[in-house]
Design a protein around this motif. Structure first.
Motif, short mmCIF file in Angstrom:
data_model
loop_
_atom_site.label_atom_id
_atom_site.label_comp_id
_atom_site.label_asym_id
_atom_site.label_seq_id
_atom_site.Cartn_x
_atom_site.Cartn_y
_atom_site.Cartn_z
N ASP A 58 0.83 -1.21 0.00
CA ASP A 58 0.00 0.00 0.00
C ASP A 58 0.86 1.26 0.00
O ASP A 58 0.57 2.23 -0.70
N THR A 63 2.57 1.61 -3.46
CA THR A 63 1.58 2.10 -4.44
C THR A 63 1.31 3.58 -4.23
O THR A 63 1.27 4.36 -5.18
N ALA A 64 1.13 3.99 -2.98
CA ALA A 64 0.84 5.40 -2.69
C ALA A 64 2.00 6.30 -3.11
O ALA A 64 1.79 7.34 -3.74
N SER A 75 4.26 5.67 -5.34
CA SER A 75 4.47 5.64 -6.79
C SER A 75 3.54 6.62 -7.51
O SER A 75 3.80 7.02 -8.64
N ARG A 76 2.47 7.02 -6.84
CA ARG A 76 1.52 7.98 -7.43
C ARG A 76 1.95 9.44 -7.20
O ARG A 76 1.39 10.34 -7.80
N ILE A 77 2.89 9.64 -6.31
CA ILE A 77 3.33 11.01 -6.00
C ILE A 77 4.31 11.51 -7.05
O ILE A 77 5.22 10.87 -7.43
#
Length: 140
Positions: free
Chosen positions: A132, A135-136, A138-140
């Motif tokens: 989690d 994933t979080a 990698s979105r930044i």
């Protein structure tokens, strides 16, 4: 009496006289893993007050802990969850990126770690799974 009890505990319980040489040798080699050393431009906090000052200067109100001994070091050392939560900083942890001080009876099932994670979720912040967090970020 206090000194006698502490001397007895040191000799027979923690760390035990039989471990003194190993601890002495190992202490001389304590350092950051080469790829994890702070950069010259990165600040280092040596205690709770310095960590709090860094958090306030950067507007940080949530720390995510990883490392050894969630039930000891990460919880009660200077800069640990107990101190930082008293300053109003939320303290969370990544489940797969920490260990605990286990013993023969608890190690196989990581019982001490499970209890410490439960304590974090109850009193300090959140327990995140590594996927989690990855994933979080990698979105930044």
């Amino acid at each position: 009496m206090y000194k006698k009890l502490n001397d007895f505990k040191y000799r027979h319980v923690n760390p035990g006289e039989h471990n003194a040489d190993d601890i002495s040798r190992g202490s001389r080699n304590i350092d950051f893993y080469p790829t994890l050393k702070p950069l010259d431009s990165e600040p280092i906090a040596r205690d709770s007050e310095e960590l709090l000052a860094l958090c306030r200067a950067r507007g940080v109100n949530h720390l995510i802990y990883t490392g050894f001994a969630i039930d000891c070091c990460l919880l009660i050392s200077p800069g640990g969850m107990v101190d930082m939560s008293r300053y109003g900083v939320m303290c969370s942890v990544i489940r797969q990126a920490t260990t605990a001080v286990e013993n023969r009876e608890t190690a196989r099932d990581e019982l001490v770690k499970q209890i410490a994670l439960w304590r974090v979720a109850l009193f300090f912040g959140f327990v995140y799974d590594d996927t989690d967090i990855i994933t979080a970020f990698s979105r930044i």
